[in-house]
Motif scaffolding. Structure first.
Motif, PDB file in Angstrom:
ATOM      1  N   ASP A 105       0.826  -1.216   0.000  1.00 52.33           N
ATOM      2  CA  ASP A 105       0.000   0.000   0.000  1.00 52.33           C
ATOM      3  C   ASP A 105       0.862   1.268   0.000  1.00 52.33           C
ATOM      4  O   ASP A 105       0.499   2.259  -0.633  1.00 52.33           O
ATOM      5  CB  ASP A 105      -0.942   0.025   1.212  1.00 52.33           C
ATOM      6  CG  ASP A 105      -2.241  -0.714   0.915  1.00 52.33           C
ATOM      7  OD1 ASP A 105      -2.530  -0.950  -0.285  1.00 52.33           O
ATOM      8  OD2 ASP A 105      -2.955  -1.062   1.872  1.00 52.33           O
ATOM      9  N   ASP A 106       1.988   1.249   0.713  1.00 54.43           N
ATOM     10  CA  ASP A 106       2.880   2.428   0.702  1.00 54.43           C
ATOM     11  C   ASP A 106       3.333   2.713  -0.726  1.00 54.43           C
ATOM     12  O   ASP A 106       3.375   3.868  -1.164  1.00 54.43           O
ATOM     13  CB  ASP A 106       4.138   2.189   1.555  1.00 54.43           C
ATOM     14  CG  ASP A 106       3.825   1.998   3.029  1.00 54.43           C
ATOM     15  OD1 ASP A 106       2.755   2.463   3.469  1.00 54.43           O
ATOM     16  OD2 ASP A 106       4.660   1.379   3.732  1.00 54.43           O
ATOM     17  N   LEU A 107       3.691   1.664  -1.454  1.00 55.59           N
ATOM     18  CA  LEU A 107       4.194   1.850  -2.817  1.00 55.59           C
ATOM     19  C   LEU A 107       3.064   2.258  -3.755  1.00 55.59           C
ATOM     20  O   LEU A 107       3.255   3.071  -4.664  1.00 55.59           O
ATOM     21  CB  LEU A 107       4.900   0.580  -3.307  1.00 55.59           C
ATOM     22  CG  LEU A 107       6.128   0.194  -2.459  1.00 55.59           C
ATOM     23  CD1 LEU A 107       6.787  -1.058  -3.020  1.00 55.59           C
ATOM     24  CD2 LEU A 107       7.145   1.331  -2.409  1.00 55.59           C
ATOM     25  N   ARG A 108       1.862   1.717  -3.525  1.00 53.60           N
ATOM     26  CA  ARG A 108       0.700   2.158  -4.320  1.00 53.60           C
ATOM     27  C   ARG A 108       0.485   3.658  -4.139  1.00 53.60           C
ATOM     28  O   ARG A 108       0.172   4.370  -5.077  1.00 53.60           O
ATOM     29  CB  ARG A 108      -0.568   1.429  -3.857  1.00 53.60           C
ATOM     30  CG  ARG A 108      -0.652   0.012  -4.361  1.00 53.60           C
ATOM     31  CD  ARG A 108      -2.033  -0.597  -4.082  1.00 53.60           C
ATOM     32  NE  ARG A 108      -1.951  -2.010  -4.381  1.00 53.60           N
ATOM     33  CZ  ARG A 108      -2.033  -2.981  -3.479  1.00 53.60           C
ATOM     34  NH1 ARG A 108      -2.261  -2.711  -2.205  1.00 53.60           N
ATOM     35  NH2 ARG A 108      -1.899  -4.237  -3.851  1.00 53.60           N
ATOM     36  N   ALA A 109       0.650   4.112  -2.895  1.00 52.89           N
ATOM     37  CA  ALA A 109       0.402   5.540  -2.609  1.00 52.89           C
ATOM     38  C   ALA A 109       1.422   6.423  -3.330  1.00 52.89           C
ATOM     39  O   ALA A 109       1.051   7.462  -3.891  1.00 52.89           O
ATOM     40  CB  ALA A 109       0.439   5.784  -1.105  1.00 52.89           C
ATOM     41  N   VAL A 110       2.696   6.027  -3.369  1.00 50.02           N
ATOM     42  CA  VAL A 110       3.680   6.880  -4.060  1.00 50.02           C
ATOM     43  C   VAL A 110       3.416   6.867  -5.564  1.00 50.02           C
ATOM     44  O   VAL A 110       3.554   7.886  -6.245  1.00 50.02           O
ATOM     45  CB  VAL A 110       5.171   6.536  -3.774  1.00 50.02           C
ATOM     46  CG1 VAL A 110       5.533   6.814  -2.345  1.00 50.02           C
ATOM     47  CG2 VAL A 110       5.557   5.144  -4.159  1.00 50.02           C
ATOM     48  N   LEU A 111       3.009   5.720  -6.090  1.00 51.09           N
ATOM     49  CA  LEU A 111       2.721   5.640  -7.528  1.00 51.09           C
ATOM     50  C   LEU A 111       1.508   6.484  -7.907  1.00 51.09           C
ATOM     51  O   LEU A 111       1.472   7.090  -8.979  1.00 51.09           O
ATOM     52  CB  LEU A 111       2.463   4.195  -7.931  1.00 51.09           C
ATOM     53  CG  LEU A 111       3.707   3.397  -8.286  1.00 51.09           C
ATOM     54  CD1 LEU A 111       3.331   1.945  -8.528  1.00 51.09           C
ATOM     55  CD2 LEU A 111       4.397   3.971  -9.514  1.00 51.09           C
ATOM     56  N   ALA A 112       0.528   6.518  -7.007  1.00 52.28           N
ATOM     57  CA  ALA A 112      -0.674   7.320  -7.288  1.00 52.28           C
ATOM     58  C   ALA A 112      -0.291   8.793  -7.403  1.00 52.28           C
ATOM     59  O   ALA A 112      -0.855   9.531  -8.220  1.00 52.28           O
ATOM     60  CB  ALA A 112      -1.701   7.122  -6.187  1.00 52.28           C
ATOM     61  N   ARG A 113       0.683   9.231  -6.622  1.00 57.81           N
ATOM     62  CA  ARG A 113       1.105  10.640  -6.674  1.00 57.81           C
ATOM     63  C   ARG A 113       1.715  10.978  -8.035  1.00 57.81           C
ATOM     64  O   ARG A 113       1.624  12.095  -8.508  1.00 57.81           O
ATOM     65  CB  ARG A 113       2.107  10.937  -5.562  1.00 57.81           C
ATOM     66  CG  ARG A 113       1.503  10.786  -4.172  1.00 57.81           C
ATOM     67  CD  ARG A 113       2.521  11.066  -3.095  1.00 57.81           C
ATOM     68  NE  ARG A 113       2.983  12.430  -3.169  1.00 57.81           N
ATOM     69  CZ  ARG A 113       4.257  12.794  -3.153  1.00 57.81           C
ATOM     70  NH1 ARG A 113       5.198  11.904  -3.044  1.00 57.81           N
ATOM     71  NH2 ARG A 113       4.593  14.050  -3.229  1.00 57.81           N
TER      72      ARG A 113
END
Ligand code: EPS
Length: 406
Positions: free
Chosen positions: A30-38
């Motif tokens: 989820d942390d990596l999903r969040a950075v990718l969403a940015r």
């Protein structure tokens, strides 16, 4: 710390591979999903961002939400792959599978597979075709595409977690200019606390009035069938003193940051601190004077009255906020197609064009933040390296390089 990426723009997935990541970093998918969403944020992006999904999978290096010290591999699957499965297949494909409809006897090649023989100025197309001896641009543009930055953003997200958890370093990035519209010189700088607010702004600009003018500029440019560049800035707060070194050219942290930022697709300029503006100043107004702090009596008991140097002197971090800027050229795929040559016929033509972002400055800030994080994490491990987060912290505490923020 070493990192590499692999993958084509329309391939099955991108890969980020990091070696030398210490054990003990808390990290989830989820942390990596969040950075990718940015990275997908930003006013003026093209249609592809809306339908294409990044499908993240941590393949190695993390167990139950904590890094193990082993190589970290992350795969970013592309939800559009089924449409490209034949066109970008690794293995040979029967000719019939590349025709519009083998069943109805339509013998035309499907559009996606047609040779791209009209290289686009500004892209890697022509230089890559000449260099690799290719008759068309597809094999070049698939890897040159800024889609690759998704993998670097994932790698940067891992580096940022290391920096924050081991040393209390926190990064934030923002947009300083879109085309001719620029944040005023004396505007306040964002801090990491402002990150969420920046992500909500259409252009990740910290100055509300300027952001509105930037949106209007993107709209006007789109109407004209044109594209825009701009300037982004990354700020690193709480960086320990003494990352990098003055002792050898390739150890200088400013040089390493410049390479990292310049290597982002479409970057054409890098500044550290006030950069080019400093060149126009007299020396008496170009540096950051040193004054004593309360209870001074050593080099540590000092502070600065300004930060024109952007936190770097002699190729070393000096404890001030690190400021790195990147200047992005306008997107090279220009709807109002530019002149080129059809290399199949040798005749004058207009460049291949299907769709395009108008402006990718907002995501460029997020990407710049990622590569700065990777470079600082690498320098942190050189200064205070250890096999675990706890060991790095002990080393930093022993050197006295940790800042209060940590
Ligand atoms: C890119 C061109 C566009 C962008 C792409 C990078 O793709 P296309 O030409 O297929 O429309 O959408 O960026 C991404 C897909 C991404 O995820 O960032 C280029 O030429 O670099």
């Amino acid at each position: 710390l070493r990192w590499l990426t692999a993958g084509e723009s329309h391939g099955p997935s991108l890969i980020a591979l990091l070696d030398g990541v210490p054990a003990g970093i808390e990290l989830t998918t989820d942390d990596l999903r969040a950075v990718l969403a940015r990275r997908r944020l930003g006013y003026g992006r093209g249609a592809r961002q809306k339908f294409e999904q990044d499908v993240v999978r941590i393949v190695s290096g993390v167990r139950h939400g904590v890094t193990m010290g082993s190589p970290l591999a992350v795969e970013i699957g592309n939800s559009e792959w089924p449409k490209w499965e034949k066109v970008m297949a690794a293995d040979p494909v029967a000719r019939g599978d590349l025709l519009v409809d083998a069943g109805t006897g339509d013998e035309r090649e499907i559009a996606r597979n047609r040779p791209l023989t009209r290289p686009r100025p500004g892209h890697a197309d022509l230089a890559g075709m000449l260099k690799y001896g290719l008759a068309e641009a597809r094999p070049v543009l698939e890897r040159a595409s800024a889609r690759e930055t998704a993998a670097r953003v994932v790698a940067g997200g891992i580096a940022a977690a290391l920096l924050e958890q081991a040393a209390g370093v926190r990064l934030v990035s923002h947009t300083l200019a879109v085309g001719p519209v620029r944040v005023p010189e004396d505007a306040a700088l964002p801090t990491p606390e402002d990150a969420a607010r920046l992500d909500e702004d259409p252009l990740r600009c910290f100055d509300a009035g300027t952001s509105q003018a930037m949106v209007a500029e993107v709209d006007a440019c789109q109407k004209d069938g044109d594209t825009l560049g701009g300037v982004v800035e990354v700020l690193a707060y709480g960086t320990p003193v003494g990352l990098g070194s003055h002792t050898q050219w390739d150890r200088r942290l400013d040089g390493r940051l410049a390479q990292a930022v310049m290597s982002i697709q479409a970057m054409k300029g890098v500044e550290i601190g006030d950069g080019f503006a400093t060149a126009a100043r007299r020396g008496s107004h170009a540096h950051d004077e040193i004054v004593p702090t309360a209870g001074a009596g050593s080099a540590a008991g000092t502070t600065r009255v300004s930060n024109r140097a952007g936190g770097l002197e002699g190729g070393m971090s000096n404890g001030q906020v690190i400021r790195v800027r990147g200047a992005l050229k306008p997107i090279s795929t220009v709807p109002r197609a530019l002149r080129t040559v059809d290399v199949a016929t040798g005749e004058a033509a207009t460049a291949n064009h299907q769709r395009s972002d108008v402006c990718a400055v907002a995501p460029a800030a997020v990407i710049a933040e990622a590569v700065v994080a990777l470079t600082l994490a690498d320098a942190l491990l050189e200064k205070a390296g250890g096999d675990s987060v706890a060991e790095i912290r002990r080393h930093l505490e022993a050197t006295g390089a940790l800042q209060d923020a940590a």
